[in-house]
Motif scaffolding. Structure first.
Motif: not given
Lengths: 987, 89
Positions: A694, A700, A721, A724, A727-728, A857, B18
């Motif tokens: 992160n 992450l 993850q 996550e 999206s990242w 995290h 989100r």
């Protein structure tokens, strides 16, 4: 069955031909269609219906509607038991079973009523002072007893057999409340074709008009208003529907009740439905709530709000008493007096004022009502039922006792403005009614009738038609024709004078909050101790904190506190949704059991189920935990599965891993930025393990990315993850790095993944896929081949999570079962077996691989012993903040291995680590993250985080697990328990 | 609650999205920036009463990251743009 002793021979809006039988406190009683449980009980002469919360005082019906604080009952039995239901809003239905609450052994003889004798000890702040004092431990001891003594109904623990639903709906205009204002506003709003939803919590529309005599002009007008509304083709009238809350974006939560219809869950019929309504505009026509007067023992059964007595009389044809006293500070209660007198009930009227509306005075004189001016009740007489009232006459000049079994009171009206404040708006004090009304409304919100302080019908009607037209225009569907605004019936007189401070008598209690047993003396005590602001007052005395949210108490408390403070500065506490109590079942709807959240299944799911796979939830996934071939419990099976992988070959379903297709000319640069290690030079046909951070330098995720061809990559992420990370990557490409020509797409559901692991994995592969060269030269460690085998696209990666020779095979979802079965069948001579999640996770612990439990995290690359992976030659996300001194501190908790030193004991995840010899208190020096039995080492091993990490290898620690009162000795070791050189991987 | 006007999909309930945090300050360019600059970017936020530029991703729709202007006092949304096209005003 006893007769309906208090039912009048004529009148009312009940259907006399339809008798409904029900049960109350074990007695069989009968009511009529159109009754509430409350009106049916009153018709049968039942006036004692509960014991109060704290003092166990006998209580009767205070109200006839949603504001009722006393008559809370437990309905139904067995799994359908529902506690704390207001009898005043419960529509009578055949077979209804009702019981009183908070009384033992019975409501008529309650042993706990002796608590009332200790009342001085139980005043405001009692709990805090007694139990939060220097010896706080005593609260822990007393609390269960106190909760049992002071309480409402009990919930039961069986699963609710009824069905609940949620649904979404849309409207142009929502009208809340179908009283005269709501009906007129809705008809006006719908006249131009706007879709109008008119909600009414009652099962009959009409609001306050239902309190007028059934033969009156008002009733004819009510029917006309209802007919006019129903004639609008775009108007939807929802009865038994309460607006619970108003939220941003004109979203309103509605509660629909279907209890009256004996809903059959097996036929899909819902008992309650929560509706999420989106509307363009809102009209509040929520009316007003009558408030009690404060005088001694104003809670005796038989003391009720004047409007309630009138409603019982005119709507239900029930005489709540045979001799009445009406005490008031305003005109509205005069209507009650007149109607009671017309029904032949002798009435004495105590008005604190010097005069009243002329027409009312004339009517009262004609009806023979005994009127006393400047007269106020001092104290109600009687115990379980009111027997009279002691009143101060002539401004306190003399006292007189009046016998009665019904004492009606009216302290004025409070606009039911609760919903208008849910989006954050405040109410303002209105001097004319000594109550609160909306100061303003959100854009697109309108109000009409008593909620705006307009208690006169004539004013309400004009306001309603105006609001209807405005709301329709706001919604973009202007009204076409407006209903007449001329009131066709006699208007309501609205004279009012604030009640002021009550002349209190020592030795009697004047209740402000009936449900929470807060008295005027409690208010005085709160004032004396400095709890003056309404927010402090509320918390100190619990005022307004009952299930009725103070609908009959807040305004009286504020009035009295202002008098005590000699101020007129007025504020209310915050009204929050829901406006009425709502069952949890209705809020949850169908999101129960397997519908609680979506379940993700592997394409191999059915195979697992059919072949002895035992399933476990892993995040949203249902995964194969272990297989019955290996044992009948997880503890037994996973060890057997581990042995197969370590000695022969096993295959596991890893389809839940996140899979991301990455393409574009800048894909290599992109990967090089997000991973700490270098990816720029990853050649086609090669795969690499990578770790991403992160921005704050915490880890992450980790995973493997393979280069399938120039500009084309296949990334895998951990199961946990996957979303996550996806999206990242999208965030980076769409916000900061829009200059990179890269596309990312999730293909998690498109590909089945299986891990083939064990010393015989290559032989197994050769048996299953003959003709494919699987030699180490052709498919070396950390390589990828993209193949097509008998028409099946296949991605073959050589990598290992278990530490054995291993492959990951990916095929399109439709081919999953075929490949899986082929592997198991062709490699059967090698002893191949499927292995589950437990073994998968255990094998990686032996190999010292971190996973979700370590990637929380909070840990940095260095904490996990992966610091050396980070490139020194290129920037990567997290690099800058990774250098922060705190993250480089040598005593940070970092990854270690642990070996159990006690043969008869086991290690446990979450155990707190203490250095040998130090006291086992506090947070220790670390904790265990992952535990397994090692089939290679024949002992329990674990991964964990320990202060200073590997510097302490060889030391003994104590693993404390206070939940089981355990402390087990273990040795700190390298997290790499097996095959330290990696020889098994590269055969 | 909130309705977010997604430039691709139209007006949708906020539960399809989100939240992605403050969009008012630019991310330091990759490989540049001091520890302090990154610290401020990652950890230090304003908490304005009024218009707030913030990221939302339409995860259950087009997967696009949006820059939304929301009034924190009233929850009114005045603007929603694709993040890749967002202009700063």
């Amino acid at each position: 069955m006893s007769g309906a002793s208090h039912r009048l021979p004529t009148g009312g809006r009940v259907q006399r031909g339809e008798t409904i039988e029900f049960e109350f406190e074990g007695r069989r009683l009968a009511g009529l269609r159109g009754d509430t449980l409350a009106s049916a009980l009153l018709a049968n002469g039942v006036t004692l219906v509960g014991r109060s919360f704290k003092y166990h005082r006998p209580r009767g019906f205070l109200a006839a509607g949603v504001e009722e604080p006393n008559a809370l009952m437990t309905l139904g039995n067995g799994a359908r038991t529902t506690p704390n239901v207001q009898a005043t809003v419960t529509e009578l239905r055949s077979g209804l079973i009702a019981r009183c609450q908070n009384a033992w052994p019975s409501v008529n003889f309650d042993l706990k009523a002796v608590l009332g004798g200790f009342a001085p000890l139980l005043g405001a702040g009692f709990y805090y002072k007694t139990f939060m004092g220097p010896r706080r431990g005593s609260w822990m001891f007393y609390e269960p007893f106190i909760r049992r003594a002071a309480g409402l109904g009990r919930a039961q623990h069986k699963s609710d057999p009824d069905r609940y639903e949620t649904r979404h709906a849309h409207a142009d205009v929502l009208v809340i409340g179908a009283g005269p204002a709501g009906l007129a506003a809705a008809a006006a709003a719908a006249s131009g074709g706007a879709h109008v939803v008119l909600v009414e919590q009652d099962f009959v529309p009409g609001g306050s008009l239902l309190g007028t005599p059934a033969t009156s002009a008002h009733e004819k007008w009510r029917l006309k208003l209802v007919a006019a509304a129903q004639a609008q083709p775009t108007l939807e009238l929802l009865l038994r529907t309460t607006a619970l809350g108003v939220y941003d974006g004109n979203m309103v939560a509605l509660l629909e009740r279907h209890d009256h219809a004996s809903c059959d869950a097996s036929r899909g019929e819902a008992r309650e439905v929560v509706v999420t309504l989106r509307t363009r505009s809102i009209i509040y026509a929520t009316g007003a709530l009558e408030q009690p007067l404060l005088f001694g023992d104003n809670d005796r059964p038989g003391v009720m709000l004047a409007s309630a007595a009138r409603t019982y009389l005119n709507r239900y044809a029930v005489a709540a008493g045979r001799r009445a006293v009406v005490a008031t500070n305003n005109d509205s209660a005069w209507h009650t007096a007149l109607d009671l007198a017309a029904a032949g009930i002798p009435v004495t009227l105590l008005d604190q004022r010097t005069t009243a509306d002329a027409a009312l005075r004339e009517g009262a004189a004609k009806a023979g009502i005994n009127i006393h001016w400047q007269a106020r009740p001092l104290r109600a007489l009687g115990g379980k039922a009111v027997t009279g009232v002691l009143a101060a006459l002539e401004s306190g000049g003399r006292e007189q006792r009046f016998d009665c079994d019904l004492l009606c009171m009216s302290g004025g009206w409070m606009p039911a403005a609760h919903l208008t404040t849910h989006t954050g708006r405040k109410l303002i004090h209105s001097v004319g009614i000594d109550a609160f009304m909306p100061a303003g409304l959100d854009a697109g919100h309108f109000m009409a009738g008593a909620v705006s302080g307009h208690f006169a019908l004539s004013a309400a009607l004009i306001e309603a038609v105006t609001a209807g037209a405005a709301a329709a225009a706001w919604a973009g569907r202007p009204a076409a024709s407006l209903p007449p605004t001329h009131l066709p019936v006699p208007d309501q007189a609205c004279g009012f004078e604030p009640a002021g401070a009550p002349p209190l008598r020592a030795g009697s209690k004047a209740f402000v909050d009936f449900q929470n047993d807060v008295t005027l003396n409690d208010l005085i005590a709160a004032h004396d101790e400095g709890y003056e602001s309404v927010e402090h007052l509320k918390r100190y005395t619990t005022l307004g904190m009952g299930t009725d949210q103070g609908k009959t108490s807040n305004i009286n408390a504020i009035r009295q506190m202002n008098l005590l403070r000699s101020t007129s500065a007025a504020e209310t506490t915050t009204f929050r949704p829901p406006y009425v109590p709502v069952s949890v079942g209705a809020l949850v709807g169908r999101a129960i059991g397997r519908h609680f959240r979506p379940i993700r299944r592997s394409p191999l799911h059915d195979w697992h189920v059919a072949n002895g796979g035992v399933l476990i939830e892993a995040g949203p996934w249902l995964r194969a935990w272990y297989y019955r071939w290996a044992g009948n419990s997880a503890a037994e099976a996973y060890r057997q599965e581990m042995r197969v992988v370590r000695t022969a070959v096993g295959v596991a379903d890893v389809s839940s891993l996140g899979k991301i297709d990455i393409q574009g000319p800048d894909a290599a640069e992109f990967l090089n930025r997000i991973y700490v290690n270098g990816f720029a030079a990853l050649a086609p046909g090669k795969a690499r393990y990578g770790v991403m951070l992160n921005d704050d330098a915490s880890v992450l995720d980790d995973g493997t990315t393979a280069c399938l061809a120039p500009h084309r990559y296949f990334m895998t992420t951990t199961t946990a993850q996957a979303g996550e990370v996806m999206s990242w990557l999208e965030f980076l490409l769409q916000t900061a790095w829009t200059d990179l020509a890269v596309q990312v797409v999730s293909v998690t559901d498109q590909w089945v993944g299986m891990s083939l692991a064990g010393p015989k994995a290559r032989v197994a592969l050769e048996l299953a896929l003959p003709g494919i060269d699987c030699s180490d030269a052709s498919v070396p460690y950390m390589s990828v081949r993209e193949l097509e085998y008998e028409g099946m696209p296949l991605r073959l990666l050589r990598l290992s999570f278990s530490g054995e020779l291993a492959y990951e095979l990916y095929v399109p979802a439709d081919h999953g079962v075929a490949l899986w079965e082929r592997l198991l069948a062709r490699a059967a001579p090698l002893g191949i077996k499927p292995y589950g999640l437990e073994a998968l996770a255990s094998l990686r612990i032996e190999k010292g691989h971190v996973a979700g439990l370590e990637l929380d995290h909070r840990n940095t690359l260095d904490d996990l012993g992966l610091g050396k992976m980070a490139s020194r030659d290129k920037p990567y996300i997290g690099r800058e903040l990774r250098g922060r001194p705190e993250l480089q501190a040598p005593e940070r908790w970092s990854l270690v291995g642990l070996e159990c030193l006690e043969a008869a004991q086991r290690l446990r995840g979450g155990a707190i680590l203490f250095a040998d010899g130090e006291p086992q208190v506090g947070h220790g020096r670390g904790y265990i993250t992952s535990v397994t039995w090692s089939t290679e080492l024949d002992k329990y091993i674990a991964l964990g985080l320990y202060q200073g990490g590997l510097k302490h290898v060889g030391e003994t620690v104590n693993c404390a697990y206070p939940l089981k009162n355990e402390s087990v000795r273990a040795r700190l070791v390298s997290p790499l328990f097996i095959d330290k050189e990696g020889a098994r991987l590269r055969v | 609650m909130l309705i977010i006007p997604c430039p691709h999909c139209g007006a949708r309930d906020y539960t399809e999205f989100r939240y992605g945090g403050d969009a008012s300050r630019p991310r330091p360019a990759h490989g540049t920036g001091t520890v302090n600059e990154w610290h401020d970017y990652v950890f230090v936020f304003d908490n304005p009463k009024g218009i707030h530029r913030e990221y939302w991703q339409h995860v259950q729709g087009c997967r696009q990251w949006l820059v939304v202007e929301r009034n924190t006092a009233t929850n009114e949304l005045s603007r929603a743009q694709l993040a890749r096209e967002a202009t700063r005003t």
